[in-house]
Motif scaffolding. Structure first.
Motif, PDB file in Angstrom:
ATOM      1  N   LEU A   1     -16.697  10.705  58.361  1.00 45.68           N
ATOM      2  CA  LEU A   1     -16.726  12.133  58.030  1.00 45.68           C
ATOM      3  C   LEU A   1     -15.371  12.522  57.466  1.00 45.68           C
ATOM      4  N   ALA A   2     -15.329  12.798  56.165  1.00 48.33           N
ATOM      5  CA  ALA A   2     -14.059  13.078  55.498  1.00 48.33           C
ATOM      6  C   ALA A   2     -14.104  14.353  54.671  1.00 48.33           C
ATOM      7  N   ARG A   3     -15.167  15.164  54.817  1.00 47.60           N
ATOM      8  CA  ARG A   3     -15.256  16.424  54.067  1.00 47.60           C
ATOM      9  C   ARG A   3     -15.961  17.458  54.940  1.00 47.60           C
ATOM     10  N   MET A   4     -15.503  18.694  54.849  1.00 48.81           N
ATOM     11  CA  MET A   4     -15.991  19.738  55.745  1.00 48.81           C
ATOM     12  C   MET A   4     -15.712  21.096  55.129  1.00 48.81           C
ATOM     13  N   THR A   5     -16.573  22.081  55.435  1.00 51.44           N
ATOM     14  CA  THR A   5     -16.352  23.445  54.953  1.00 51.44           C
ATOM     15  C   THR A   5     -17.116  24.419  55.832  1.00 51.44           C
ATOM     16  N   ILE A   6     -16.760  25.694  55.753  1.00 42.55           N
ATOM     17  CA  ILE A   6     -17.514  26.774  56.368  1.00 42.55           C
ATOM     18  C   ILE A   6     -18.273  27.483  55.246  1.00 42.55           C
ATOM     19  N   ALA A   7     -19.589  27.616  55.390  1.00 43.80           N
ATOM     20  CA  ALA A   7     -20.412  28.204  54.333  1.00 43.80           C
ATOM     21  C   ALA A   7     -20.575  29.704  54.550  1.00 43.80           C
ATOM     22  N   GLY A   8     -21.238  30.348  53.590  1.00 44.18           N
ATOM     23  CA  GLY A   8     -21.433  31.784  53.645  1.00 44.18           C
ATOM     24  C   GLY A   8     -22.341  32.229  54.772  1.00 44.18           C
ATOM     25  N   ASP A   9     -23.114  31.304  55.361  1.00 47.77           N
ATOM     26  CA  ASP A   9     -23.991  31.657  56.481  1.00 47.77           C
ATOM     27  C   ASP A   9     -23.255  31.651  57.814  1.00 47.77           C
TER      28      ASP A   9
ATOM     29  N   GLY B   1     -21.371  36.558  55.340  1.00 47.22           N
ATOM     30  CA  GLY B   1     -22.000  35.502  54.564  1.00 47.22           C
ATOM     31  C   GLY B   1     -23.099  36.012  53.650  1.00 47.22           C
ATOM     32  N   PHE B   2     -24.044  35.146  53.371  1.00 50.71           N
ATOM     33  CA  PHE B   2     -25.051  35.384  52.352  1.00 50.71           C
ATOM     34  C   PHE B   2     -26.434  35.413  52.994  1.00 50.71           C
ATOM     35  N   TYR B   3     -27.276  36.412  52.625  1.00 53.70           N
ATOM     36  CA  TYR B   3     -28.583  36.612  53.259  1.00 53.70           C
ATOM     37  C   TYR B   3     -29.642  36.945  52.207  1.00 53.70           C
ATOM     38  N   GLN B   4     -30.903  36.946  52.637  1.00 51.84           N
ATOM     39  CA  GLN B   4     -32.010  37.254  51.749  1.00 51.84           C
ATOM     40  C   GLN B   4     -32.752  38.474  52.275  1.00 51.84           C
ATOM     41  N   VAL B   5     -32.992  39.438  51.387  1.00 53.58           N
ATOM     42  CA  VAL B   5     -33.768  40.630  51.723  1.00 53.58           C
ATOM     43  C   VAL B   5     -35.107  40.536  50.997  1.00 53.58           C
ATOM     44  N   ARG B   6     -36.215  40.622  51.756  1.00 55.29           N
ATOM     45  CA  ARG B   6     -37.555  40.570  51.178  1.00 55.29           C
ATOM     46  C   ARG B   6     -38.339  41.797  51.640  1.00 55.29           C
TER      47      ARG B   6
END
Length: 412
Positions: A152-160, A387-392
């Motif tokens: 494991l050599a790559r990592m990030t925090i996403a918009g969620d 973060g990022f969300y979906q509205v329906r």
């Protein structure tokens, strides 16, 4: 200019400055050696993404006086596992080295995995204590990384709001929560999109190393050590080969990547320290970035900034048939709420649904339309992360009449 007007302008400028700062940071965390050209990844520093200036060590990973603590109960850890090479002391913060970092601004935690040790750790940057996440390891229960394919050599925090890391062979995309005592889950293997062909994501040698960043539209981006770029759709694990970064020297291997304060991508290398590089994500072309101060080789970089790929202007209008009009605003959301205006929509019952990028439901609201224009104010749940969300919006027959992505930059 009267005093009240001056005061109004002053307040407005300060609000603008705060809002701008909240959206992007002008620094990244970096793992380096004690020397500029060294390759022992044991020093945590900060780099100014505008000037390139590197600070003195924030943490010396070989400091034997630093204790490790359990994330579950806060007690001192008796961690005594030996790494696979039996060369280092993995009970120290970075003593086996670290090449995977992710900074979560909301919790002010810097997550990482030690090299050769299959364990998630994080630095609480408020207290400067280092915590080990017990229980489930990433690859196995033995607690050691089992080989190059599973490294494991790559990592990030996403918009969620979740953290992500992945194995070199693309057979495991791991997700971990960032609050409390983190929980780890294996989302499974990535899926090659048609057209990847020989550039399959499952080439453990060709795609080893590098780093990951995230955008505001539900994607991760893997930049491999040989400077290839892959886009990963989080909710389906579909992975598309984007291309190779141009403009980099032949000897430059990407080992750290972070979105800078201008929305470009800052690259660092563990082999090359003549320059850092800025990459334009529109064309994936690199330009050298040479600070006036010393240039350290770096095994990884981390900021909380997201790559902004959605439209930054006002929310678009959505036509729902028969001249019906639905508009979501403001987008990004403000003050933990947003509104939906429905105009000339067929009267009846509708349901507004708010989901995360993985499709998990966060909120459902019934909307009754009995007028030509109807505006609904939606309070975002307090447990929602930035973060990022979906509205329906669906009708009584569960037929979708509206769908739009919503960005939440700040919660109150």
């Amino acid at each position: 200019m009267n005093r009240h007007l001056r005061l109004t302008i002053f307040i407005a400028l300060n609000i603008l400055a705060i809002a701008t700062a909240a959206q992007s940071e002008r620094f990244a965390y970096a793992i380096t050696d004690a020397k500029t050209d060294g390759n022992a990844w044991i020093m945590l520093r900060k780099i100014d993404t505008k000037t390139g200036e590197m600070t003195a060590a924030v943490i010396d990973g070989m400091n034997k006086e630093m204790e490790l603590y359990n994330s579950s109960d806060g007690a001192k850890s008796n961690f005594s596992l030996k790494d696979t090479n039996n060369l280092y002391q993995p009970q120290l913060p970075f003593s086996t080295g670290a090449a995977a970092l992710a900074y979560d601004r909301k919790t002010n935690r810097l997550f990482y995995t030690p090299m050769y040790v299959d364990q998630l750790r994080y630095v609480d940057l408020t207290t400067m204590k280092v915590f080990c996440v017990g229980g489930k390891a990433f690859n196995n229960e033995a607690g050691t990384q089992t080989g190059p394919a599973n490294t494991l050599a790559r990592m990030t925090i996403a918009g969620d709001g979740y953290g992500y890391t992945m194995s070199n062979d693309g057979n495991h995309l791991y997700r971990f929560s960032t609050q409390g005592s983190p929980a780890i889950s294996d989302l499974g293997p990535l899926v090659d999109m048609p057209g990847n062909n020989e550039m399959t994501i499952h080439n453990a040698c060709g795609n080893a190393g590098g780093d990951m960043i995230a955008d505001d539209d539900g994607h991760l981006y893997l930049i491999t050590a040989v400077n290839n770029v892959y886009q990963i759709k989080i909710n389906s694990l579909e992975t598309k080969y984007v291309g190779k970064i141009s403009g980099l020297p032949e000897k430059f291997s990407t080992n750290g990547a972070a979105v800078d304060h201008e929305g470009k991508i800052l690259l660092s290398s563990s082999l090359y320290n003549d320059a850092y590089y800025n990459v334009d994500p529109v064309n994936w072309k690199a330009h050298s970035f040479i600070p006036r101060t010393a240039i350290y080789r770096s095994a990884d970089l981390a900021t909380s900034n997201l790559l902004m790929v959605t439209k930054k202007n006002n929310s678009p209008q959505f036509y729902a048939g028969n001249q019906g009009l639905i508009k979501l605003f403001p987008n990004p959301a403000e003050k933990s709420r947003f509104m939906v205006r429905l105009t000339n929509i067929e009267p009846g019952e509708y349901f507004l649904q708010l989901t995360d990028v993985l499709g998990q439901s966060l909120l459902q609201r019934k909307i009754i339309i009995n007028a030509a224009t109807h505006t609904e104010t939606i309070l975002i749940p307090t447990q929602t992360s930035i973060g990022f969300y979906q509205v329906r919006i669906v009708n009584i027959r569960n037929k979708q009449v509206f769908s739009e992505k919503l960005m939440v930059n700040k919660l109150e």
